[in-house]
Scaffold this motif. Structure first.
Motif, PDB file in Angstrom:
ATOM      1  N   SER A 117       0.820  -1.220   0.000  1.00  0.00           N
ATOM      2  CA  SER A 117       0.000   0.000   0.000  1.00  0.00           C
ATOM      3  C   SER A 117       0.849   1.264   0.000  1.00  0.00           C
ATOM      4  CB  SER A 117      -0.910   0.024   1.242  1.00  0.00           C
ATOM      5  OG  SER A 117      -0.114   0.183   2.409  1.00  0.00           O
ATOM      6  N   GLY A 118       2.113   1.115   0.464  1.00  0.00           N
ATOM      7  CA  GLY A 118       2.948   2.303   0.598  1.00  0.00           C
ATOM      8  C   GLY A 118       2.623   3.096   1.861  1.00  0.00           C
ATOM      9  N   THR A 119       1.683   2.604   2.642  1.00  0.00           N
ATOM     10  CA  THR A 119       1.340   3.250   3.918  1.00  0.00           C
ATOM     11  C   THR A 119       1.927   2.410   5.043  1.00  0.00           C
ATOM     12  OG1 THR A 119      -0.744   4.039   3.007  1.00  0.00           O
ATOM     13  CG2 THR A 119      -0.603   3.947   5.407  1.00  0.00           C
ATOM     14  N   LYS A 120       2.657   3.067   5.929  1.00  0.00           N
ATOM     15  CA  LYS A 120       3.305   2.316   7.016  1.00  0.00           C
ATOM     16  C   LYS A 120       2.251   1.797   7.996  1.00  0.00           C
ATOM     17  CE  LYS A 120       6.638   1.176  10.007  1.00  0.00           C
ATOM     18  NZ  LYS A 120       6.824  -0.253   9.883  1.00  0.00           N
ATOM     19  N   VAL A 121       2.208   0.487   8.127  1.00  0.00           N
ATOM     20  CA  VAL A 121       1.304  -0.157   9.088  1.00  0.00           C
ATOM     21  C   VAL A 121       2.144  -1.065   9.966  1.00  0.00           C
ATOM     22  CG1 VAL A 121      -0.646  -1.761   9.357  1.00  0.00           C
ATOM     23  CG2 VAL A 121      -0.694  -0.070   7.524  1.00  0.00           C
ATOM     24  N   ALA A 122       2.027  -0.901  11.284  1.00  0.00           N
ATOM     25  CA  ALA A 122       2.830  -1.715  12.218  1.00  0.00           C
ATOM     26  C   ALA A 122       1.917  -2.641  13.010  1.00  0.00           C
ATOM     27  CB  ALA A 122       3.579  -0.803  13.177  1.00  0.00           C
ATOM     28  N   TYR A 123       2.457  -3.784  13.404  1.00  0.00           N
ATOM     29  CA  TYR A 123       1.705  -4.666  14.300  1.00  0.00           C
ATOM     30  C   TYR A 123       2.011  -4.274  15.734  1.00  0.00           C
ATOM     31  CZ  TYR A 123       0.194  -8.597  17.065  1.00  0.00           C
ATOM     32  OH  TYR A 123      -0.419  -9.362  18.028  1.00  0.00           O
ATOM     33  N   GLN A 124       0.974  -4.000  16.488  1.00  0.00           N
ATOM     34  CA  GLN A 124       1.158  -3.673  17.908  1.00  0.00           C
ATOM     35  C   GLN A 124       0.594  -4.800  18.748  1.00  0.00           C
ATOM     36  OE1 GLN A 124      -0.482   0.101  19.110  1.00  0.00           O
ATOM     37  NE2 GLN A 124       0.089  -0.214  21.250  1.00  0.00           N
ATOM     38  N   ASP A 125       1.517  -5.492  19.428  1.00  0.00           N
ATOM     39  CA  ASP A 125       1.097  -6.619  20.265  1.00  0.00           C
ATOM     40  C   ASP A 125       0.706  -6.117  21.646  1.00  0.00           C
ATOM     41  OD1 ASP A 125       0.829  -9.510  20.286  1.00  0.00           O
ATOM     42  OD2 ASP A 125       2.283  -9.421  21.924  1.00  0.00           O
ATOM     43  N   LEU A 126      -0.468  -6.528  22.106  1.00  0.00           N
ATOM     44  CA  LEU A 126      -0.991  -6.054  23.394  1.00  0.00           C
ATOM     45  C   LEU A 126      -1.190  -7.232  24.342  1.00  0.00           C
ATOM     46  CD1 LEU A 126      -3.899  -3.740  22.068  1.00  0.00           C
ATOM     47  CD2 LEU A 126      -1.667  -2.994  22.948  1.00  0.00           C
ATOM     48  N   PRO A 127      -1.146  -6.970  25.651  1.00  0.00           N
ATOM     49  CA  PRO A 127      -1.599  -8.003  26.584  1.00  0.00           C
ATOM     50  C   PRO A 127      -3.063  -8.335  26.260  1.00  0.00           C
ATOM     51  CG  PRO A 127      -0.529  -6.190  27.754  1.00  0.00           C
ATOM     52  CD  PRO A 127      -0.724  -5.743  26.328  1.00  0.00           C
ATOM     53  N   ALA A 128      -3.472  -9.584  26.519  1.00  0.00           N
ATOM     54  CA  ALA A 128      -4.816 -10.022  26.113  1.00  0.00           C
ATOM     55  C   ALA A 128      -5.911  -9.109  26.656  1.00  0.00           C
ATOM     56  CB  ALA A 128      -5.037 -11.462  26.568  1.00  0.00           C
ATOM     57  N   ASP A 129      -5.784  -8.697  27.922  1.00  0.00           N
ATOM     58  CA  ASP A 129      -6.832  -7.851  28.512  1.00  0.00           C
ATOM     59  C   ASP A 129      -6.937  -6.517  27.784  1.00  0.00           C
ATOM     60  OD1 ASP A 129      -7.966  -9.402  30.356  1.00  0.00           O
ATOM     61  OD2 ASP A 129      -6.892  -8.573  32.098  1.00  0.00           O
ATOM     62  N   ASP A 130      -5.776  -5.941  27.456  1.00  0.00           N
ATOM     63  CA  ASP A 130      -5.779  -4.645  26.768  1.00  0.00           C
ATOM     64  C   ASP A 130      -6.382  -4.785  25.368  1.00  0.00           C
ATOM     65  OD1 ASP A 130      -4.445  -3.982  29.008  1.00  0.00           O
ATOM     66  OD2 ASP A 130      -2.584  -3.315  28.047  1.00  0.00           O
ATOM     67  N   TYR A 131      -6.045  -5.908  24.716  1.00  0.00           N
ATOM     68  CA  TYR A 131      -6.601  -6.126  23.371  1.00  0.00           C
ATOM     69  C   TYR A 131      -8.124  -6.262  23.462  1.00  0.00           C
ATOM     70  CZ  TYR A 131      -7.345  -8.278  18.763  1.00  0.00           C
ATOM     71  OH  TYR A 131      -7.790  -8.579  17.503  1.00  0.00           O
ATOM     72  N   ALA A 132      -8.587  -7.031  24.440  1.00  0.00           N
ATOM     73  CA  ALA A 132     -10.043  -7.191  24.612  1.00  0.00           C
ATOM     74  C   ALA A 132     -10.682  -5.812  24.863  1.00  0.00           C
ATOM     75  CB  ALA A 132     -10.341  -8.147  25.761  1.00  0.00           C
TER      76      ALA A 132
END
Ligand SMILES: NC(=O)c1ccc[n+]([C@@H]2O[C@H](COP(=O)([O-])OP(=O)(O)OC[C@H]3O[C@@H](n4cnc5c(N)ncnc54)[C@H](OP(=O)(O)O)[C@@H]3O)[C@@H](O)[C@H]2O)c1
Length: 277
Positions: free
Chosen positions: A206-221
């Motif tokens: 896409s040419g757009t910077k996209v990063a994966y942000q890993d979160l603790p499970a509770d924060d992701y929920a």
């Protein structure tokens, strides 16, 4: 030969019905809302067992596409299996989950229980243990591009995702082919990706910077709840991600590409198509 497909008004079921049509077979769609069906249809509601035996009568092969109400599925699927026995169905094919009998995925116990019910029924069976759909991820692509981030709790866990189209083609191959009785296929992509790989592919194409942000499970929920998901579903998705971190979907067997007679659709192809939409 009569092939009956449950869940035929859903995303996967529609693709299976279309695939069977391409093989010259008009499937019977066993669905709770016949007005939504695109093929010959009969009324079949997992929650109304009395509808199921008449719906399955005369069926040689039944594709049971797992229901979409987590927590209610064992009871629903039991009704389907009981009705299949009563109706004299010749063979039942079930869409299960990767490593159903050993997985830490919170969705696995319902699939394992359904597999056990099917085995106990004595009906000839085939299990299609589906890995994750790529579409679970591509659905979130517009938001990922807008915010430059893909959120998850899957760590470096790897997923052998495949497209619904490929899973449907696998089901069609089993339903139209011979020699599949008693087989358990671990179906998924020919290769695996981490969520960081997904982000990198989106960035590259896409040419757009996209990063994966890993979160603790509770924060992701909590983040998913913030996006409007019901709390129970948000927690289920977060727990599923934790199981991915533990390797629950890092399973490559080649079963799907063997069934469909071609390589499975790659991450690069999936992202290219999704970006065009
Ligand atoms: N591998 C994965 O990544 C993944 C992801 C999501 C789901 N799944 C599983 O795979 C299944 C198929 O996926 P999908 O994308 O096609 O899901 P979907 O679009 O939600 O389709 C689910 C189908 O099940 C039908 N259904 C639900 N409750 C029913 C009931 N009580 N009686 C009769 N039919 C009922 C729905 O009918 P209506 O059209 O009337 O609603 C629909 O046809 C899902 O149901 C779920 O078990 C797998």
């Amino acid at each position: 030969m009569t092939i009956t497909v449950t869940g035929a008004t859903g995303h996967l079921g529609r693709l299976v019905v279309d695939g069977l049509q391409q093989h010259g077979i008009t499937a019977v769609a066993a669905v709770r809302d016949t007005t939504k069906a695109t093929t010959k249809s009969v009324h079949a509601d997992y929650d109304r067992p009395e509808t199921l035996v008449p719906a399955f009568e005369g069926t040689d092969k039944l594709l049971l596409i797992s229901g979409n109400e987590a927590g209610r599925r064992v009871e629903q699927h039991r009704a389907v299996v009981d009705a299949a026995v009563k109706a004299g169905v010749g063979h039942i094919v079930y869409t299960s989950i990767t490593s159903a009998d050993a997985s830490t995925n919170p969705l696995a116990p319902e699939h394992k229980a359904t597999e056990d019910l099917i085995v106990a029924s004595g009906l000839p069976y085939t299990f299609l243990r589906n890995n994750w759909y790529f579409e679970n991820y591509t659905g979130g692509l517009p938001a990922a591009l807008e915010h430059g981030v893909i959120l998850g709790a899957a760590g470096e866990g790897r997923v052998a995702a495949a497209t619904r189209e490929d899973f449907a083609a696998g089901a069609v191959a089993v339903l139209t082919g011979e020699g599949h009785a008693g087989k358990i296929y671990e179906v998924g992509g020919d290769s695996t990706m981490s969520l960081a790989d997904l982000a990198a592919e989106v960035t590259a194409q896409s040419g757009t910077k996209v990063a994966y942000q890993d979160l603790p499970a509770d924060d992701y929920a909590q983040a998913l709840i913030g996006f409007g998901l019901p709390e129970g579903f948000a927690r289920l998705l977060a727990a599923a991600d934790v199981s991915i971190a533990q390797g629950s979907l890092d399973v490559v067997t080649g079963d799907l590409s063997r069934l469909i007679g071609r390589p499975t659709t790659t991450l690069a192809e999936v992202i290219a198509r999704a970006l065009k939409q």
